[in-house]
Design a protein around this motif. Structure first.
Motif, short mmCIF file in Angstrom:
data_model
loop_
_atom_site.label_atom_id
_atom_site.label_comp_id
_atom_site.label_asym_id
_atom_site.label_seq_id
_atom_site.Cartn_x
_atom_site.Cartn_y
_atom_site.Cartn_z
N TYR C 223 88.05 70.22 33.13
CA TYR C 223 87.92 71.62 33.52
C TYR C 223 88.42 72.48 32.15
O TYR C 223 89.25 72.52 31.95
CB TYR C 223 88.93 71.95 34.56
CG TYR C 223 88.93 73.49 35.04
CD1 TYR C 223 90.10 74.26 34.78
CD2 TYR C 223 87.77 74.03 35.47
CE1 TYR C 223 90.10 75.67 35.04
CE2 TYR C 223 87.71 75.36 35.72
CZ TYR C 223 88.91 76.06 35.62
OH TYR C 223 88.80 77.48 35.93
N CYS C 224 87.27 73.24 31.89
CA CYS C 224 87.32 74.05 30.76
C CYS C 224 87.10 75.52 30.98
O CYS C 224 86.77 76.03 29.88
CB CYS C 224 86.11 73.34 29.66
SG CYS C 224 84.48 73.33 30.40
N GLY C 225 86.95 75.73 32.06
CA GLY C 225 86.92 77.36 32.32
C GLY C 225 85.78 77.53 33.23
O GLY C 225 85.40 76.75 34.13
N THR C 226 85.28 78.72 33.25
CA THR C 226 84.44 79.21 34.39
C THR C 226 83.27 78.46 34.67
O THR C 226 82.92 78.10 35.93
CB THR C 226 83.98 80.77 34.29
OG1 THR C 226 85.02 81.43 33.83
CG2 THR C 226 83.43 81.32 35.39
N GLN C 227 82.52 78.01 33.68
CA GLN C 227 81.37 77.32 33.76
C GLN C 227 81.37 75.75 33.37
O GLN C 227 80.54 74.97 33.06
CB GLN C 227 80.21 78.02 32.92
CG GLN C 227 79.42 79.32 33.92
CD GLN C 227 78.83 78.73 35.05
OE1 GLN C 227 78.51 77.68 35.29
NE2 GLN C 227 78.57 79.53 36.00
N HIS C 228 82.37 75.25 34.00
CA HIS C 228 82.75 73.92 33.65
C HIS C 228 81.88 73.11 34.44
O HIS C 228 81.04 71.99 34.03
CB HIS C 228 84.13 73.47 33.92
CG HIS C 228 84.53 72.07 34.47
ND1 HIS C 228 84.18 70.97 33.38
CD2 HIS C 228 84.66 71.40 35.59
CE1 HIS C 228 84.50 69.87 33.92
NE2 HIS C 228 84.84 70.15 35.17
N ALA C 229 81.34 73.66 35.50
CA ALA C 229 80.37 72.89 36.47
C ALA C 229 78.96 72.84 36.01
O ALA C 229 78.33 71.88 36.53
CB ALA C 229 80.38 73.40 37.87
N PRO C 324 77.04 82.25 35.67
CA PRO C 324 77.74 83.60 35.65
C PRO C 324 79.06 83.05 34.97
O PRO C 324 79.69 82.19 35.22
CB PRO C 324 77.95 83.94 37.10
CG PRO C 324 77.49 82.79 38.03
CD PRO C 324 76.45 81.83 37.09
N GLY C 325 79.50 83.84 33.94
CA GLY C 325 80.72 83.29 33.24
C GLY C 325 80.21 82.67 31.96
O GLY C 325 81.44 82.17 31.14
#
Lengths: 198, 557, 349
Positions: C223-229, C324-325
Motif C-alpha cells: 500500500y503506497c497511497g491513494t492510487q496503489h490499486a 483520482p489521487g
C-alpha cells in the motif's frame, strides 16, 4: 442444574502471596523497560549513520559528576526506606530530601548539557540522526526522572505534614523500586550514549 | 435545653433516578461493572467496524466499481482494521477477563480497582479520539479526515510529506492513549492473579482461563510498549523534525516495520490466548470431562508466549532482510505451530470419550476447532518464506488472519457470550435464537473467508480499492461479498437475543451448566462482593469436588 | 445438533478450496484459464521453485488437515450425548504423558522437514549467482508509476518492462535492482517471481528468467497511497532479437516534426517539462514518467487506461477522471491546446 449457591469450607492454610504493590510495580517496570529497549535499539542502529552535522565524538563529554549524583541517590533512597522501617522519621526525611536533591542535580546537569549542545554546538533533535536519537533517549529518561521526582516530592510534602508513618514503609519501598529502575536505565543509557556510541 | 423541634429527613429511600444510575456506572470501580462497560463498548464498535467492512466488500463486489472513491476506501480499511483490533477485540477480551478472573480465583475484585477504571476510560477515550478524526482532522491544506495509512501505518507514508493534515496524528494519539489503558489492565491482571488467589489455589490449581490471561497480560506488557515507543518516534518525526523514519536523512523505513511487528505479532497472541481461555473452559463442561493435559496446556501457553516475541519478521519476508535472517524467522514461526497444535490435540482429547451437548456455547467452540485448524495451517503455509513471497500482502493473508480472528477468536467470543450471559445477567438466553445465529454466521463466515483465499492465490494484492477485470478475481469477490450479509444477519440475531433475553429471559440460577469453577458458586448476577466468605479450594475443579464428594479431583491430580 | 440431511458447509468449503488448488496446480501452461496472475502457473525459475515448494507444503498441511479434521468430526459424532443417556458423568481422564509426547514429537519432525525444504529454496532464490550476460534493470517505484532504467544499455522508460526470454541452456536472466523515490512499493508478477518490496533508502534486488515470450501481468503489492490499486505492472518477454531491436529503438532521442511543433511548444512552455523528460529536447523532468517513446506503450497511467488518443487526451485534460489521487495535476488547457499537445505526443514513438 441447581439454583442454590454452593458454600465452600474454610480451612486453616498458611497462605501467603506476594504483595500486589510490588508485583504491580514490577510489571510497570517491565513495560517501561520495553519502551526504553526500543529507543536504545534505535540509538544503536543509527550510530554512525548521520549524513551530516555534529558527531557524538565532537560534542559529547560523559557527565560523570551528575551520573554519580543520580546513582548515589539510589543509595540514599535505600537508607531512607531503611530508616522508615526502623521508625526513624527524622532520618527518613533527611535521606529522602537528599535523594530529591541528588535527582534534581542530575536534571540540572542534563539541562545544562542540552543548553550547551543546542546553543554552542548546534545540535537539536532535527539536526541529524544523532540529534534525533540522542535527545529522544536521554529525554525519555529525563522525563522518567521528572515523574519520579514529582512522586518523591509528594512524599516529602506528606512527610512534612507528618502523614508518613512506619506502616507506609511497604508503599515507600515500592516507590523506591521505580527510582532504582530509573537509575538502572541511566546506567544503560550512559553506556550506550557516552561509551559505545562515541 | 432548647425545646425547638428538630426536623429529621424523610427515611423512605427514593428509588435511584436515571442520573444516579449513570453516576454509578461512570464512577464504578467494580470489576464486574467495568467488564460489562468494556463489553458493551466493544459491541458498539463491532457494529461500526462491521459497517466499514461492508462498505469495503460492496466496493469490491465487481471490478471497477464506484460505490466509494479511493480516498474513502482507503480510510475504510484503515479504520476497519484499527477499530476491530484496538476497540473491539482488545476491549471485549479485557472485559471478559475483568469480569471473570476475580470470580474464578475467589477474590473480591481486581488488585487495583481504580487503575481498572482508569484503564477502561483511557481505552474508551482512545476510540472516541480515533473517530473524532472524521470531523476534526482537517489540517492546514483541508486534507485529512479519518486516517488512511493502513492499520500498520508504514513509514514513510505516515510522514508529513505523504500524510497531510492530522488524520495520521489522530491514529497515533488514539492508539497511544488506549495503549496506556491496555498496559494498565495487563498490570492489573498480573497483580490480581499473582496476589489475590484464594487459599489453596496454587498456580497449578487455577483455571486455565487465568493462566491464559496471565500469559496474555505478560505479552501486553512487553509488546504494547514497543508500539508506544514507535508512536512517540512518529510524533517526534512529524512535529519536531526528528528523523527516525526519514529516509531522506538516512533514516530507515524498515525500522518502523520492525518496531511495529515486534508489537504486532505478539498482539495477535494477545487476542488469541483469551479465545483459547474460553475454549478451555467451555469444551470441558459441555463434554462433561476435565480438560485433558492441564500441565501440558499451561506449558504450551507459556511456550507460545515466549516464542511469539521471536517471530515478528515473518511479516517482513518480502522486505529484503537477506537469506539468513529470513531463514531464522522461518524456523521460529514454524516452531510456534508446535505448541499451538498441541492445544488443538488436547481439546480434541477432552471431547474424546465425553458426552457432548450441542448447546450454543459448544457449537461455537466446535466450529472454532475446525476453523482454527485451517487458520493455523494456512499460517504454516506462509511461514515457508518463499511461499510467502507469493502469498504475502495478498488476499490470502487477509483470508488467513480473518480466519483466525473471526473464525477462531470471534467464534470463541460468541461461545463465551452464551456461556456466561446467564451468570452476568441472571437470565437465560434463547437457545433457538442462538442456533439461528450460529448457522447464519457459519454459512456467512465460510462463504466469505473460504473463498477469499482464492483471489490471493490468483495474484490479488490487498488494500486495493478496485481491480482489473480479466484477472479471474471477479466471481470469487462476488461470493465473498455475499457472505457478509449472512454474517450481518447473524450478528443482528445475536444482539437481538442478548437484548430480548436480558429483559424477558427465564431466571438462570447460579449454575445452569452444571459447571465446576468458582464463578458458578455465586448468585447470578453475583453480588458486589462476589463471595460471602472467601472460599478455599483443593483442586482445579472445586465445584466438582463438592458435587462428587466420593470422587473428588484432588485424589487424581 | 446437526440433522443428517443438512449440508456441512465446513466440509464443502474446504473441499472446494482443495479442488481449486489442485486445478490451479495442475495447470502449467502460460495461458491459464483461471487467471493471468496465477501463482500456480510459473513461467520463470524463482516462481517455479516457489511452486514446487508450495506443492510440498500443501501436501504436508493437507495431510495434517485431513487427519485432524477426521478425528474432530469423529469425536463430535461418536461422543455426542445420546437421547437415552443415563445422566452419569463419563470417565474423567486427566491426561497421558505418552500421548502428549507423541503429538509433540511428530509435529517437531514435520517442522524440521518443512524447514529444510524451505531453507533450500530461500538460498536458491536469494543467493543465486549472476551470470555475465544477465540484463540489468533498475526499477524505481514512484507514487503511482514505475520507472525503469537499463544502465548498461542506456535506456530509460516507464511502466512497461521489456526483458529477453531466457532458456536454460544459455540463461539470460534479468536482475532487477529495486529502489523507491518516495514511499514503500512492491514488485509482484506472480508468474515470474515472488514479490520484493521497493523501500526508500533500502535497495533490494530480485531476478527473473522467463522461459516463454508473452506479456506478464502484476501490480504494486504494498500500500503506497491513494492510487496503489492502479499501479499496474506489465512485463513484455521478447525473443533476444526483438529485445535487441526494442533497446535500439528506445535509445533514439525523440524526432520532431513540423506538424507537431505547436504541440511541442505547448509541452515545453507549460509545466509539463517540470515532471517529464523527452530525450533530445529541453524536457528533462524526473518526477513523472519519461515520455520519449510514449507511443510504444500499450497503456498509460501505469496501466490505468489503454494508450488510445481519446484516453491520452482525457488523461491530460483531467487525470482524476481516470486515476483520482494521481499526482499529475489537471493542466487546465483549452481544447485547441489539448489537440495540439496530443498530436505532438503521438509523434513520440
Amino acid at each position: 442444574m441447581t439454583t442454590t449457591s454452593w458454600t465452600l469450607s474454610r480451612t486453616e492454610l498458611d497462605w501467603r502471596l506476594p504483595s500486589r504493590g510490588r508485583v504491580g510495580m514490577s510489571a510497570l517496570i517491565a513495560a517501561e523497560a520495553a519502551i526504553f529497549t526500543i529507543f536504545v535499539v534505535a540509538y544503536l542502529f543509527y550510530v554512525g549513520k548521520s549524513l551530516s552535522g555534529p558527531t557524538p565524538r565532537e560534542v559529547l563529554s560523559p557527565p560523570f559528576f551528575y551520573t554519580f549524583c543520580l546513582l548515589s541517590s539510589s543509595l540514599t533512597i535505600h537508607f531512607a526506606t531503611r530508616s522508615l522501617r526502623r521508625w526513624n522519621f527524622r532520618r527518613f526525611g533527611a535521606w529522602w530530601l537528599l535523594t530529591i536533591t541528588l535527582g534534581a542535580l542530575f536534571l540540572y546537569g542534563t539541562a545544562s548539557e542540552w543548553h550547551r549542545l543546542i546553543y554552542r554546538d548546534g545540535l537539536t533533535i532535527s539536526t541529524n540522526l544523532f540529534g534525533t536519537t540522542y535527545y529522544s533517549l536521554v529525554g525519555l529518561h529525563g522525563f522518567h526522572v521528572v515523574v519520579g521526582l514529582v512522586c518523591l516530592c509528594t512524599v516529602m510534602v506528606l512527610t512534612l505534614f507528618g502523614a508518613v508513618k512506619q506502616e507506609h514503609a511497604e508503599r515507600i519501598d515500592v516507590l523506591s523500586l521505580y527510582w532504582h529502575f530509573v537509575d538502572a536505565v541511566w546506567i544503560v543509557v550512559f553506556t550506550v550514549v557516552y561509551v559505545i556510541g562515541r | 435545653m432548647s425545646t425547638e423541634s428538630i426536623a429529621w429527613p424523610s427515611t423512605t429511600a427514593a428509588s435511584p433516578s436515571f442520573v444516579d444510575h449513570l453516576h454509578e456506572w461512570v464512577t464504578t470501580v467494580d470489576h464486574k461493572r467495568l467488564g460489562i462497560l468494556y463489553i458493551v463498548y466493544a459491541l458498539v464498535f463491532l457494529v461500526i467496524g462491521g459497517v466499514e467492512a461492508t462498505v469495503i466488500r460492496i466496493q469490491l463486489i465487481r471490478p471497477h466499481n464506484d460505490f466509494v472513491s479511493p480516498q474513502v476506501f482507503n480510510r475504510m480499511f484503515t479504520m476497519h482494521g484499527t477499530t476491530m483490533i484496538f476497540f473491539v477485540a482488545m476491549p471485549i477480551l479485557f472485559g471478559f477477563a475483568n469480569y471473570l478472573i476475580p470470580l474464578m480465583i475467589g477474590a473480591r475484585d481486581m488488585a487495583f480497582p481504580r487503575l481498572n477504571a482508569f484503564s477502561f476510560w483511557m481505552t474508551a477515550f482512545g476510540g472516541l479520539l480515533l473517530y473524532f478524526s472524521l470531523v476534526g482532522a482537517n489540517g492546514l491544506y483541508g486534507a485529512g479526515n479519518a486516517p488512511d495509512v493502513g492499520w500498520f501505518a508504514y513509514a514513510p507514508l505516515t510522514s508529513q510529506t505523504f500524510s497531510l493534515g492530522h488524520s495520521t496524528d489522530f491514529w497515533t494519539l488514539a492508539l497511544l492513549v488506549s495503549g496506556f489503558g491496555s498496559i494498565g489492565t495487563a498490570i492489573n491482571i498480573v497483580a490480581t492473579i499473582l496476589c489475590l488467589r484464594c487459599p489453596g489455589m496454587t498456580l497449578s490449581k487455577m483455571p486455565l482461563f487465568a493462566w491464559l490471561n496471565l500469559v496474555m497480560s505478560g505479552l501486553v506488557i512487553i509488546a504494547v510498549s514497543p508500539l508506544t515507543a514507535a508512536q512517540v518516534m512518529l510524533l517526534l518525526d512529524r512535529y519536531l523534525g526528528a528523523h527516525f523514519f526519514d529516509t531522506q536523512a538516512g533514516g530507515s523505513a524498515v525500522i518502523w516495520m520492525h518496531f511495529f511487528w515486534i508489537f504486532g505479532h505478539p498482539e495477535v497472541y494477545v487476542l488469541v490466548l483469551p479465545a483459547f481461555a474460553f475454549a478451555s473452559e467451555i469444551i470441558p463442561v459441555f463434554s462433561r470431562k476435565a480438560i485433558f493435559g492441564y500441565p501440558v496446556m499451561v506449558g504450551a501457553t507459556v511456550a507460545i508466549g515466549f516464542i511469539s516475541v521471536s517471530v515478528w519478521a515473518h511479516h517482513m519476508f518480502t522486505v529484503g532482510m537477506g537469506a539468513n535472517v529470513n531463514t531464522f524467522f522461518v524456523i521460529s514461526t514454524m516452531a510456534i505451530a508446535v505448541p499451538t497444535g498441541i492445544k488443538i490435540f488436547n481439546w480434541l482429547a477432552t471431547m474424546w470419550g465425553g458426552k457432548i451437548e450441542f448447546k450454543a456455547p459448544m457449537l461455537f467452540c466446535i466450529a472454532f476447532l475446525f476453523q482454527f485448524l485451517i487458520a493455523g495451517l494456512t499460517g504454516v503455509m506462509m511461514s515457508a518464506a518463499p511461499f510467502d513471497w507469493q502469498l504475502g500482502n495478498s488476499y490470502f493473508v487477509v483470508a488467513h488472519f480473518h480466519y483466525v480472528i473471526v473464525g477462531g477468536i470471534l467464534f470463541c467470543l460468541f461461545g463465551a457470550f452464551y456461556y456466561w450471559f446467564p451468570k452476568m445477567s441472571g437470565k437465560m438466553y434463547s437457545e433457538a435464537l442462538g442456533k439461528v445465529h450460529f448457522w447464519l454466521f457459519v454459512i456467512g463466515f465460510h462463504l466469505t473467508f473460504d473463498f477469499m483465499h482464492v483471489p490471493g492465490l490468483l495474484g490479488m494484492p490487498r488494500r486495493i480499492y478496485t481491480y482489473e477485470p480479466g484477472r479471474g478475481w471477479d466471481t470469487w469477490n462476488l461470493i465473498v461479498t455475499i457472505g457478509v450479509f449472512f454474517q450481518a444477519a447473524g450478528i443482528l440475531v445475536f444482539l437481538g437475543n442478548l437484548l430480548l433475553s436480558y429483559f424477558r429471559g427465564k431466571a438462570a440460577g447460579s449454575d445452569p451448566w452444571d459447571a465446576w469453577t468458582l464463578e458458578w458458586s455465586t448468585n447470578s448476577p453475583p453480588p458486589a462482593y462476589n463471595f460471602a466468605s472467601v472460599p478455599t479450594v483443593k483442586s482445579r475443579r472445586p465445584l466438582w469436588d463438592l458435587k462428587h464428594p466420593d470422587d473428588p479431583d484432588w485424589k487424581y491430580e | 445438533m446437526r440433522s443428517r440431511g443438512s449440508i456441512n458447509w465446513r466440509v464443502l468449503g474446504s473441499q472446494i478450496l482443495v479442488c481449486v488448488n489442485c486445478n490451479a496446480a495442475g495447470l502449467s501452461n502460460p495461458t491459464s484459464p483461471l487467471s493471468p496472475t496465477n501463482i500456480f502457473s510459473p513461467a520463470s525459475t524463482p516462481a517455479k521453485s516457489i511452486f514446487e515448494l508450495s506443492l510440498f507444503v500443501l501436501a504436508v498441511t493437507g495431510t495434517i488437515f485431513l487427519v485432524v479434521f477426521t478425528l474432530l468430526l469423529y469425536s463430535v459424532v461418536r461422543f455426542r450425548k445420546r437421547k437415552n443417556d443415563d445422566g452419569r458423568e463419563p470417565a474423567q481422564v486427566y491426561g497421558s504423558n505418552q500421548v502428549e509426547l507423541a503429538w509433540t514429537v511428530i509435529p517437531v519432525l514435520i517442522v524440521v522437514a518443512l524447514f529444510m525444504a524451505t531453507a533450500r529454496v530461500i538460498a536458491s532464490v536469494q543467493k543465486a549467482a549472476r551470470p555475465d550476460d544477465a540484463v540489468e534493470v533498475v526499477a524505481i517505484g514512484h507514487q503511482f508509476w514505475w520507472e525503469y532504467r537499463y544502465p548498461a544499455l542506456g535506456v530509460v522508460t516507464a511502466n512497461e518492462l521489456h526483458v529477453p526470454v531466457s532458456d536454460d541452456s544459455h540463461p539470460t536472466p534479468t536482475f532487477i535492482k529495486l529502489l523507491s523515490a518516495d514511499t514503500d512499493h512492491s514488485f509482484w508478477i506472480p508468474r515470474l517471481a515472488g514479490k520484493t518490496d521497493l523501500i526508500p533508502n533500502h535497495p533490494n534486488s530480485m531476478w527473473i528468467d522467463p522461459h516463454e515470450t508473452g506479456v506478464y501481468l502484476g501490480q504494486c503489492a504494498q500500500y503506497c497511497g491513494t492510487q496503489h490499486a492502479k499501479m499496474l505492472l506489465r512485463v513484455y518477454v521478447q525473443s533476444k532479437d526483438e529485445f535487441a531491436r526494442w533497446i535500439q529503438q528506445q535509445r533514439q532521442p525523440a524526432t520532431t516534426t513540423d506538424a507537431a511543433s505547436q504541440g511541442q511548444r505547448i509541452f515545453e512552455t507549460t509545466a509539463c517539462i517540470n515532471c517529464h523528460a523527452v530525450a533530445g529536447t529541453v524536457a528533462n523532468g524526473h518526477f513523472g514518467p519519461d515520455l520519449t517513446h510514449l507511443m510504444t506503450r500499450d497503456t498509460i497511467a501505469a496501466g490505468a487506461a489503454k494508450n488510445t488518443p481519446e484516453n491520452l487526451r482525457q488523461w491530460i485534460l483531467n487525470p482524476a477522471s481516470i486515476k483520482p489521487g494521481s499526482l499529475m495535476p489537471a493542466m487546465q488547457l483549452s481544447d485547441p491546446e489539448l489537440d495540439a499537445l496530443a498530436t505532438y505526443l503521438e509523434t513520440l514513438r
